[in-house]
Each structure stands twice: as C-alpha cells, then as structure tokens.
Scaffold this motif. Structure first.
Motif, PDB file in Angstrom:
ATOM      1  N   VAL A   1       3.802  11.960 -14.750  1.00 51.18           N
ATOM      2  CA  VAL A   1       4.029  10.556 -14.395  1.00 51.18           C
ATOM      3  C   VAL A   1       3.838  10.347 -12.900  1.00 51.18           C
ATOM      4  O   VAL A   1       3.918  11.288 -12.110  1.00 51.18           O
ATOM      5  N   VAL A   2       3.633   9.097 -12.528  1.00 49.50           N
ATOM      6  CA  VAL A   2       3.611   8.726 -11.121  1.00 49.50           C
ATOM      7  C   VAL A   2       4.992   9.032 -10.560  1.00 49.50           C
ATOM      8  O   VAL A   2       6.010   8.727 -11.177  1.00 49.50           O
ATOM      9  N   THR A   3       5.017   9.678  -9.394  1.00 46.29           N
ATOM     10  CA  THR A   3       6.279  10.074  -8.776  1.00 46.29           C
ATOM     11  C   THR A   3       6.275   9.602  -7.327  1.00 46.29           C
ATOM     12  O   THR A   3       5.352   9.912  -6.582  1.00 46.29           O
ATOM     13  N   LEU A   4       7.301   8.865  -6.964  1.00 43.13           N
ATOM     14  CA  LEU A   4       7.409   8.312  -5.616  1.00 43.13           C
ATOM     15  C   LEU A   4       8.405   9.090  -4.775  1.00 43.13           C
ATOM     16  O   LEU A   4       9.401   9.601  -5.294  1.00 43.13           O
TER      17      LEU A   4
ATOM     18  N   PRO B   1       0.833  -1.208   0.000  1.00 41.14           N
ATOM     19  CA  PRO B   1       0.000   0.000   0.000  1.00 41.14           C
ATOM     20  C   PRO B   1       0.870   1.262   0.000  1.00 41.14           C
ATOM     21  O   PRO B   1       1.860   1.345   0.721  1.00 41.14           O
ATOM     22  N   VAL B   2       0.472   2.239  -0.832  1.00 39.99           N
ATOM     23  CA  VAL B   2       1.168   3.529  -0.916  1.00 39.99           C
ATOM     24  C   VAL B   2       0.116   4.623  -0.919  1.00 39.99           C
ATOM     25  O   VAL B   2      -0.883   4.533  -1.632  1.00 39.99           O
ATOM     26  N   HIS B   3       0.356   5.656  -0.132  1.00 37.10           N
ATOM     27  CA  HIS B   3      -0.534   6.813  -0.041  1.00 37.10           C
ATOM     28  C   HIS B   3      -0.117   7.826  -1.118  1.00 37.10           C
ATOM     29  O   HIS B   3       1.052   8.201  -1.189  1.00 37.10           O
ATOM     30  N   PHE B   4      -1.073   8.246  -1.965  1.00 37.38           N
ATOM     31  CA  PHE B   4      -0.786   9.156  -3.075  1.00 37.38           C
ATOM     32  C   PHE B   4      -1.635  10.415  -2.998  1.00 37.38           C
ATOM     33  O   PHE B   4      -2.798  10.366  -2.581  1.00 37.38           O
ATOM     34  N   LEU B   5      -1.070  11.503  -3.477  1.00 36.55           N
ATOM     35  CA  LEU B   5      -1.808  12.717  -3.795  1.00 36.55           C
ATOM     36  C   LEU B   5      -2.187  12.600  -5.264  1.00 36.55           C
ATOM     37  O   LEU B   5      -1.318  12.326  -6.106  1.00 36.55           O
TER      38      LEU B   5
ATOM     39  N   ARG C   1       5.917   3.292 -15.946  1.00 39.05           N
ATOM     40  CA  ARG C   1       7.096   4.151 -15.772  1.00 39.05           C
ATOM     41  C   ARG C   1       6.800   5.148 -14.656  1.00 39.05           C
ATOM     42  O   ARG C   1       5.709   5.708 -14.582  1.00 39.05           O
ATOM     43  N   ALA C   2       7.788   5.350 -13.794  1.00 41.36           N
ATOM     44  CA  ALA C   2       7.616   6.259 -12.661  1.00 41.36           C
ATOM     45  C   ALA C   2       8.932   6.958 -12.372  1.00 41.36           C
ATOM     46  O   ALA C   2      10.000   6.517 -12.791  1.00 41.36           O
ATOM     47  N   ALA C   3       8.823   8.054 -11.654  1.00 47.71           N
ATOM     48  CA  ALA C   3       9.998   8.803 -11.224  1.00 47.71           C
ATOM     49  C   ALA C   3      10.091   8.708  -9.704  1.00 47.71           C
ATOM     50  O   ALA C   3       9.090   8.527  -9.013  1.00 47.71           O
ATOM     51  N   VAL C   4      11.313   8.824  -9.215  1.00 44.41           N
ATOM     52  CA  VAL C   4      11.549   8.942  -7.782  1.00 44.41           C
ATOM     53  C   VAL C   4      12.311  10.251  -7.605  1.00 44.41           C
ATOM     54  O   VAL C   4      13.370  10.436  -8.198  1.00 44.41           O
ATOM     55  N   VAL C   5      11.741  11.170  -6.816  1.00 43.10           N
ATOM     56  CA  VAL C   5      12.376  12.468  -6.572  1.00 43.10           C
ATOM     57  C   VAL C   5      13.077  12.391  -5.218  1.00 43.10           C
ATOM     58  O   VAL C   5      12.460  12.038  -4.217  1.00 43.10           O
ATOM     59  N   ARG C   6      14.383  12.712  -5.227  1.00 40.37           N
ATOM     60  CA  ARG C   6      15.188  12.538  -4.010  1.00 40.37           C
ATOM     61  C   ARG C   6      14.758  13.469  -2.882  1.00 40.37           C
ATOM     62  O   ARG C   6      14.667  13.044  -1.736  1.00 40.37           O
ATOM     63  N   ASP C   7      14.499  14.744  -3.169  1.00 38.94           N
ATOM     64  CA  ASP C   7      14.188  15.708  -2.103  1.00 38.94           C
ATOM     65  C   ASP C   7      12.961  16.543  -2.454  1.00 38.94           C
ATOM     66  O   ASP C   7      12.671  16.770  -3.620  1.00 38.94           O
ATOM     67  N   GLY C   8      12.282  17.015  -1.411  1.00 41.21           N
ATOM     68  CA  GLY C   8      11.232  18.010  -1.596  1.00 41.21           C
ATOM     69  C   GLY C   8       9.839  17.474  -1.840  1.00 41.21           C
ATOM     70  O   GLY C   8       8.912  18.249  -2.052  1.00 41.21           O
ATOM     71  N   LEU C   9       9.665  16.171  -1.796  1.00 35.16           N
ATOM     72  CA  LEU C   9       8.338  15.601  -2.046  1.00 35.16           C
ATOM     73  C   LEU C   9       7.844  14.961  -0.747  1.00 35.16           C
ATOM     74  O   LEU C   9       8.426  13.994  -0.260  1.00 35.16           O
TER      75      LEU C   9
ATOM     76  N   LEU D   1       3.056  11.066  -5.787  1.00 37.22           N
ATOM     77  CA  LEU D   1       2.064  11.684  -6.678  1.00 37.22           C
ATOM     78  C   LEU D   1       1.506  10.670  -7.664  1.00 37.22           C
ATOM     79  O   LEU D   1       2.264   9.933  -8.300  1.00 37.22           O
ATOM     80  N   LEU D   2       0.199  10.657  -7.801  1.00 35.20           N
ATOM     81  CA  LEU D   2      -0.462   9.815  -8.792  1.00 35.20           C
ATOM     82  C   LEU D   2      -0.667  10.671 -10.033  1.00 35.20           C
ATOM     83  O   LEU D   2      -1.515  11.556 -10.054  1.00 35.20           O
ATOM     84  N   GLY D   3       0.153  10.455 -11.063  1.00 30.74           N
ATOM     85  CA  GLY D   3       0.170  11.317 -12.238  1.00 30.74           C
ATOM     86  C   GLY D   3      -0.636  10.796 -13.415  1.00 30.74           C
ATOM     87  O   GLY D   3      -1.269   9.740 -13.368  1.00 30.74           O
ATOM     88  N   GLN D   4      -0.572  11.573 -14.498  1.00 32.08           N
ATOM     89  CA  GLN D   4      -1.372  11.329 -15.700  1.00 32.08           C
ATOM     90  C   GLN D   4      -1.123   9.967 -16.346  1.00 32.08           C
ATOM     91  O   GLN D   4      -2.046   9.390 -16.918  1.00 32.08           O
ATOM     92  N   ASN D   5       0.108   9.448 -16.302  1.00 35.66           N
ATOM     93  CA  ASN D   5       0.342   8.178 -16.981  1.00 35.66           C
ATOM     94  C   ASN D   5      -0.442   7.036 -16.349  1.00 35.66           C
ATOM     95  O   ASN D   5      -0.775   6.070 -17.025  1.00 35.66           O
ATOM     96  N   LEU D   6      -0.819   7.153 -15.088  1.00 35.62           N
ATOM     97  CA  LEU D   6      -1.704   6.155 -14.502  1.00 35.62           C
ATOM     98  C   LEU D   6      -3.159   6.588 -14.630  1.00 35.62           C
ATOM     99  O   LEU D   6      -4.009   5.781 -14.999  1.00 35.62           O
ATOM    100  N   LEU D   7      -3.461   7.849 -14.356  1.00 31.92           N
ATOM    101  CA  LEU D   7      -4.846   8.315 -14.436  1.00 31.92           C
ATOM    102  C   LEU D   7      -5.444   8.066 -15.816  1.00 31.92           C
ATOM    103  O   LEU D   7      -6.628   7.743 -15.941  1.00 31.92           O
TER     104      LEU D   7
END
Length: 178
Positions: free
Chosen positions: A92-95, A81-85, A144-152, A156-162
């Motif tokens: 894209v989905v960003t973790l 389970p992952v909590h998303f905005l 495909r997803a991104a992982v952002v190292r800082d500041g998140l 995020l649940l992005g357009q590529n999944l929506l």
C-alpha cells in the motif's frame, strides 16, 4: 458472433495470422476441400504475428533512476505535492508522518494502533484513506494508505496505487508510468 478458431494442425507452423471473414471463419483461399475452420497448407498466412498495442487514455510519464539506484516521483495527494519512492514491494501507499500532516491526515499517538514489519524492524502505524492521489495523469480516489510513525525517510508509492495505472514499465534507467 465470433467463435474460437479450431486448433491448428501440428504440421502447420503458427508463424502468422490466418485471414478471417467477418463471421469468424478462416478464409480458405484454396479449393482443396479442407473443412471450414481447419486451415490447410494453402490457407493464406499474412506476415509475422504483429504486436497488438491497446493504448490506454492518458499520457506516459517517464522518470530517470536516481543516483542511489531507485525511482522517485512527485505525486499530488489531496492537492499537495508529495515526494515518493516507487516501491513495488510495498502493498500500500505509505506516508511519513510529516507528509501525512501536510496532506491533511490527522495524526496523534492514538492513531498508531497497528504495527508493521519494515526493513528497519517493527514500527507503529496508522491506517487512513486519502481523498485523491494524482500520479502520471491518473487520479485515484479514496485510496487506503498507511502512515508509519518511525523509520521511514520518504513516503512509498505502493502496489495499491501502481495497480490503478494502465502500465508500469522499467527499462534500464527509465521508469514509465501510464
């Protein structure tokens, strides 16, 4: 075989549906000599236009707007389970790095070879592929997803999944996903 209907004369308002035979030709109920395919003023008009709804497989899931004015959902990524905005502005989905580790995405400094502009400025990021993500009863594989190292603060649940869902609707304080 169905053929396109001829244009309606401008004198005839398009307020309803004309009866069609199975051949695709208008069913001219009047005997006024109007050529086939051209409705006359006496062509049967059946009620107002109906809204056509094609129901996609799968249930509709509804989510309430959070007190901060945003929508959050819980999805399952690689069985975890992952909590998303829900972020319709994210491509894209960003973790977050923490969520990436929890779902089994290997993360070390060498993976963060790209950069992205975020609301908080430039941040290091890494690309990955998620084996499977389940949201609103729909499973998406090899996402495909991104992982952002800082500041998140939240993933995020992005357009590529929506865009893989049958519908995404916001009405008032409710988000519906199907």
């Amino acid at each position: 075989m169905l053929r396109p209907m001829a244009s309606l004369p401008s004198s005839l308002p398009a307020l309803g549906l004309a009866l069609l035979l199975l051949t695709g030709e208008p069913a001219a109920l009047a005997r006024d000599g109007t050529p086939p395919g051209i409705p006359s003023a006496r062509t049967a008009i059946v009620g107002p236009p109906a809204e056509v709804r094609i129901e996609a497989a799968g249930p509709t899931r509804e989510f309430r707007r959070a007190p901060d004015g945003l929508f959050y959902i819980d999805a399952v990524v690689n069985g975890t389970p992952v909590h998303f905005l829900v972020d319709t502005g994210a491509s894209v989905v960003t973790l977050t790095p923490a969520d990436a580790r929890r779902v089994g995405v290997p993360m070390d400094d060498g993976h963060f070879s790209a950069h992205v502009e975020t609301a908080g400025g430039k941040a290091a990021m890494a690309w990955t592929t998620l084996d499977h993500v389940t949201v609103a009863g729909r499973q998406v594989r090899q996402l495909r997803a991104a992982v952002v190292r800082d500041g998140l603060g939240v993933s995020l649940l992005g357009q590529n999944l929506l865009s893989q869902l049958a519908s995404v609707t916001i009405e008032g304080d409710r988000l519906s996903l199907r």
